[in-house]
Write a protein that holds these residues in place. Structure first.
Motif, PDB file in Angstrom:
ATOM      1  N   THR A  12      34.759 -25.388  27.290  1.00 51.86           N
ATOM      2  CA  THR A  12      34.519 -26.825  27.414  1.00 51.86           C
ATOM      3  C   THR A  12      34.168 -27.360  26.011  1.00 51.86           C
ATOM      4  N   GLY A  13      35.203 -27.468  25.184  1.00 54.04           N
ATOM      5  CA  GLY A  13      34.999 -27.899  23.799  1.00 54.04           C
ATOM      6  C   GLY A  13      34.629 -26.737  22.892  1.00 54.04           C
ATOM      7  N   ALA A  14      34.826 -26.963  21.579  1.00 51.22           N
ATOM      8  CA  ALA A  14      34.447 -25.944  20.595  1.00 51.22           C
ATOM      9  C   ALA A  14      32.935 -25.731  20.597  1.00 51.22           C
ATOM     10  N   GLN A  15      32.200 -26.799  20.909  1.00 47.92           N
ATOM     11  CA  GLN A  15      30.738 -26.669  20.887  1.00 47.92           C
ATOM     12  C   GLN A  15      30.286 -25.629  21.901  1.00 47.92           C
ATOM     13  N   ALA A  63      32.069 -23.120  22.870  1.00 46.30           N
ATOM     14  CA  ALA A  63      32.483 -21.825  22.325  1.00 46.30           C
ATOM     15  C   ALA A  63      31.406 -21.276  21.387  1.00 46.30           C
ATOM     16  N   LEU A  64      30.833 -22.149  20.553  1.00 47.03           N
ATOM     17  CA  LEU A  64      29.794 -21.692  19.617  1.00 47.03           C
ATOM     18  C   LEU A  64      28.573 -21.187  20.387  1.00 47.03           C
ATOM     19  N   ASN A  65      28.220 -21.892  21.456  1.00 45.98           N
ATOM     20  CA  ASN A  65      27.073 -21.459  22.271  1.00 45.98           C
ATOM     21  C   ASN A  65      27.352 -20.118  22.942  1.00 45.98           C
ATOM     22  N   VAL A  87      26.063 -27.073   6.583  1.00 48.33           N
ATOM     23  CA  VAL A  87      26.824 -26.544   7.707  1.00 48.33           C
ATOM     24  C   VAL A  87      26.844 -27.558   8.852  1.00 48.33           C
ATOM     25  N   TYR A  88      27.880 -27.477   9.660  1.00 51.10           N
ATOM     26  CA  TYR A  88      28.008 -28.310  10.855  1.00 51.10           C
ATOM     27  C   TYR A  88      26.725 -28.228  11.688  1.00 51.10           C
ATOM     28  N   SER A  89      26.139 -29.375  11.987  1.00 50.95           N
ATOM     29  CA  SER A  89      24.820 -29.357  12.632  1.00 50.95           C
ATOM     30  C   SER A  89      24.876 -28.763  14.052  1.00 50.95           C
ATOM     31  N   ILE A 116      28.942 -13.990  10.861  1.00 50.50           N
ATOM     32  CA  ILE A 116      29.109 -14.899   9.721  1.00 50.50           C
ATOM     33  C   ILE A 116      29.867 -16.107  10.265  1.00 50.50           C
ATOM     34  N   TYR A 117      29.345 -17.303  10.023  1.00 51.47           N
ATOM     35  CA  TYR A 117      30.013 -18.516  10.520  1.00 51.47           C
ATOM     36  C   TYR A 117      30.796 -19.144   9.368  1.00 51.47           C
ATOM     37  N   ALA A 118      32.062 -19.447   9.642  1.00 48.03           N
ATOM     38  CA  ALA A 118      32.898 -20.033   8.584  1.00 48.03           C
ATOM     39  C   ALA A 118      33.781 -21.137   9.144  1.00 48.03           C
ATOM     40  N   ILE A 119      33.871 -22.242   8.388  1.00 50.43           N
ATOM     41  CA  ILE A 119      34.890 -23.263   8.696  1.00 50.43           C
ATOM     42  C   ILE A 119      35.889 -23.134   7.551  1.00 50.43           C
ATOM     43  N   SER A 120      36.941 -22.373   7.780  1.00 42.98           N
ATOM     44  CA  SER A 120      37.817 -22.029   6.654  1.00 42.98           C
ATOM     45  C   SER A 120      38.699 -23.201   6.222  1.00 42.98           C
ATOM     46  N   GLU A 155      35.084 -18.094  13.261  1.00 46.28           N
ATOM     47  CA  GLU A 155      35.893 -19.043  12.475  1.00 46.28           C
ATOM     48  C   GLU A 155      36.080 -20.320  13.293  1.00 46.28           C
ATOM     49  N   ASP A 156      35.435 -21.380  12.857  1.00 53.64           N
ATOM     50  CA  ASP A 156      35.446 -22.651  13.589  1.00 53.64           C
ATOM     51  C   ASP A 156      36.544 -23.526  12.973  1.00 53.64           C
ATOM     52  N   ASP A 157      37.560 -23.859  13.771  1.00 54.90           N
ATOM     53  CA  ASP A 157      38.753 -24.508  13.197  1.00 54.90           C
ATOM     54  C   ASP A 157      39.190 -25.757  13.976  1.00 54.90           C
ATOM     55  N   PRO A 158      38.294 -26.742  14.120  1.00 52.07           N
ATOM     56  CA  PRO A 158      38.719 -27.919  14.898  1.00 52.07           C
ATOM     57  C   PRO A 158      39.682 -28.831  14.145  1.00 52.07           C
ATOM     58  N   TYR A 159      39.763 -28.647  12.802  1.00 49.74           N
ATOM     59  CA  TYR A 159      40.544 -29.608  11.991  1.00 49.74           C
ATOM     60  C   TYR A 159      41.828 -29.030  11.415  1.00 49.74           C
ATOM     61  N   GLY A 160      42.106 -27.751  11.701  1.00 48.29           N
ATOM     62  CA  GLY A 160      43.224 -27.063  11.040  1.00 48.29           C
ATOM     63  C   GLY A 160      44.577 -27.709  11.270  1.00 48.29           C
ATOM     64  N   GLY A 213      38.924 -23.016  18.564  1.00 54.88           N
ATOM     65  CA  GLY A 213      39.805 -24.185  18.424  1.00 54.88           C
ATOM     66  C   GLY A 213      39.372 -25.293  19.381  1.00 54.88           C
ATOM     67  N   SER A 214      39.969 -26.476  19.203  1.00 48.32           N
ATOM     68  CA  SER A 214      39.531 -27.618  20.010  1.00 48.32           C
ATOM     69  C   SER A 214      40.651 -28.637  20.195  1.00 48.32           C
ATOM     70  N   PHE A 215      40.691 -29.240  21.384  1.00 56.10           N
ATOM     71  CA  PHE A 215      41.623 -30.356  21.608  1.00 56.10           C
ATOM     72  C   PHE A 215      40.992 -31.697  21.215  1.00 56.10           C
ATOM     73  N   SER A 216      39.722 -31.678  20.822  1.00 58.98           N
ATOM     74  CA  SER A 216      39.039 -32.951  20.550  1.00 58.98           C
ATOM     75  C   SER A 216      39.740 -33.773  19.482  1.00 58.98           C
ATOM     76  N   LYS A 217      40.193 -33.118  18.419  1.00 57.58           N
ATOM     77  CA  LYS A 217      40.791 -33.860  17.317  1.00 57.58           C
ATOM     78  C   LYS A 217      42.320 -33.906  17.440  1.00 57.58           C
ATOM     79  N   LEU A 218      42.888 -33.041  18.284  1.00 61.39           N
ATOM     80  CA  LEU A 218      44.345 -33.078  18.511  1.00 61.39           C
ATOM     81  C   LEU A 218      44.694 -34.167  19.515  1.00 61.39           C
ATOM     82  N   LEU A 234      38.043 -35.183  26.411  1.00 60.24           N
ATOM     83  CA  LEU A 234      38.588 -34.146  27.298  1.00 60.24           C
ATOM     84  C   LEU A 234      37.632 -32.971  27.406  1.00 60.24           C
ATOM     85  N   ARG A 235      36.827 -32.773  26.377  1.00 61.23           N
ATOM     86  CA  ARG A 235      35.896 -31.643  26.297  1.00 61.23           C
ATOM     87  C   ARG A 235      36.630 -30.334  26.589  1.00 61.23           C
ATOM     88  N   LEU A 236      37.661 -30.089  25.837  1.00 57.53           N
ATOM     89  CA  LEU A 236      38.438 -28.876  26.046  1.00 57.53           C
ATOM     90  C   LEU A 236      38.655 -28.159  24.710  1.00 57.53           C
TER      91      LEU A 236
END
Ligand SMILES: Cc1ncc(COP(=O)(O)O)c(C=O)c1O
Length: 414
Positions: free
Chosen positions: A109-112, A114-116, A135-137, A179-183, A214-219, A243-248, A253-255
């Motif tokens: 339900t969203g990338a957020q 996934a992080l949890n 870092v992303y808050s 290790i958290y990375a937004i590549s 690897e957090d990639d919502p903007y790739g 990954g996330s549909f939020s920015k696509l 949608l929270r997906l």
């Protein structure tokens, strides 16, 4: 003689509620507070990480949703992750240069979320996490309940995360949970991790047995040359791709999804069940139906060309209106430009003045500061005099106007 008057029972002090101990160190959501200010009517806001609402594919998505509601009774039922959606995600990952199978895809339900989930899987209370100083808050919030020890590493504004510092932490005997990375298109810095550093990071992960998240919502939002491949394309076993549909498509949608080592799907499923049982079948099936139409490619092209234009307008406006002493990142993807102002300017103070006097908002850099102790004697970050600007949620005219007004305000600070 003094008579003590006994207090009547009904005014006896109520016991205070005992909250979980980590809430005592819970940080205020500075970002949310600032976004509330920024959303006052009439403010030109570069603060939120919002896509352009006029570019949401609302009509096409409405058709897909209507089709699903009419034809698929399971869309309103509990149900397992939707296989057709996973197949689409495998195709999307191939476009990012990642080969994976649908059995490695985990819908969230969203990338957020996934992080949890990944934090719950990997992090023990009091465990260590390596991430950048800025870092992303949302990552900070996802790990806060574990009261982790943060092993902070700085970021080079051209090259990305200082992987040498990651190596120092690991060589010193630290055993971080991950290790958290937004590549790609870092939030808040707008920088990409260069290829050599990606390879180096992967080598470290394997050598020390430390997973990378690897957090990639903007790739998918890239504006210049094709982006370099994600970390996940270099290793299947040590990278949790998010990954996330939020920015696509749209944040509401929270997906989102993860690509993970297949053997961990059962554990991840149990963790997700505890959080929300499952992601909405209606949303999974309607997004899959939208993707079935094949309209995503042209939608992405439209997003990229409009966001490229807005980014370039912001670059030009910064050149024209900001002082020579300011410097900023030149993102090739994503939604944000990071601006460093002269050290004497406190950007929290600047924000209040900008809102009151110029009707313009941004996010001050300290909203992304995670603390933690840097290694290798590197300088403390310049976050207090920096700010993050979003270029996707304003029209080119608003960008010119807003950056012009900010520039005028900054003239008084030099
Ligand atoms: C780096 C990063 N990760 C994760 C998220 C959360 O994305 P989602 O809307 O898919 O939960 C965001 C949202 O802005 C983000 O910037």
């Amino acid at each position: 003689m003094i008579t003590l008057i006994k207090e009547p029972n009904h005014v006896q002090e109520q016991p205070t509620m005992r909250l979980a101990s980590w809430t005592g160190v819970m940080k205020r959501s500075l970002l949310r507070e600032m976004l509330a200010v920024a959303s006052r009517p009439g403010i030109l806001s570069f603060a939120g990480g919002l896509p352009a609402p006029e570019l949401f594919p609302a009509k096409d998505y409405a058709e897909a949703m209507a089709y699903v509601l009419e034809n698929d009774a399971r869309a309103l039922q509990y149900g397992p992750p939707f296989i057709r959606l996973k197949e689409h995600i495998v195709e999307l990952m191939a476009r990012r240069g990642v080969a994976c199978t649908k059995d490695q895809v985990f819908v969230t339900t969203g990338a957020q979320q996934a992080l949890n989930i990944v934090a719950r899987l990997l992090l023990n209370p009091g465990g260590q996490v390596i991430h950048e100083q800025l870092v992303y808050s949302g990552l900070q919030q996802a790990i806060a309940p574990y009261r982790p020890e943060i092993l902070a590493v700085p970021t080079d504004l051209s090259l990305g995360m200082e992987v040498a510092d990651v190596e120092t932490h690991l060589a010193n005997g630290s055993q971080p949970a991950f290790i958290y990375a937004i590549s790609e298109a870092h939030n808040p810095l707008g920088v990409n991790l260069i290829h050599e550093r990606r390879q180096w990071l992967i080598k470290l992960a394997i050598r020390y047995g430390v997973p990378i998240v690897e957090d990639d919502p903007y790739g998918f939002l890239h504006y210049d040359e094709e982006p370099i491949r994600p970390l996940r394309s270099m290793d299947d076993n040590w990278v949790f791709y998010v990954g996330s549909f939020s920015k696509l498509l749209a944040p509401a949608l929270r997906l989102g999804w993860m690509v993970v080592p297949e053997t961990l799907i059962p554990q991840l499923t149990v963790i997700k069940e505890a959080l929300d049982l499952e992601s909405s079948a209606l949303i999974q099936r309607s997004v899959a139906a939208y993707l079935d139409t094949g309209r995503l490619s042209s939608h992405l092209q439209r997003l990229r060309s409009e966001y490229r234009l807005r980014r370039d307008v912001m670059f030009t406006a910064l050149e024209q209106h900001f002082p020579d002493s300011a410097r900023w990142t030149k993102p090739s993807a994503g939604m944000f430009i990071w601006v460093e102002l002269p050290a004497h300017i406190d950007t929290v103070e600047l924000l209040w003045t900008a809102v009151d006097k110029a009707g313009v908002a941004f996010v001050p850099g300290i909203a992304f500061c995670a603390g933690g102790s840097p290694v290798n004697g590197r300088p403390v970050s310049t976050a207090a005099s920096s700010l993050r600007l979003n270029f996707t949620n304003s029209t080119p005219e608003q960008i010119e106007e807003g950056i012009g007004r900010l520039g005028e305000l900054l003239d008084h600070y030099s």
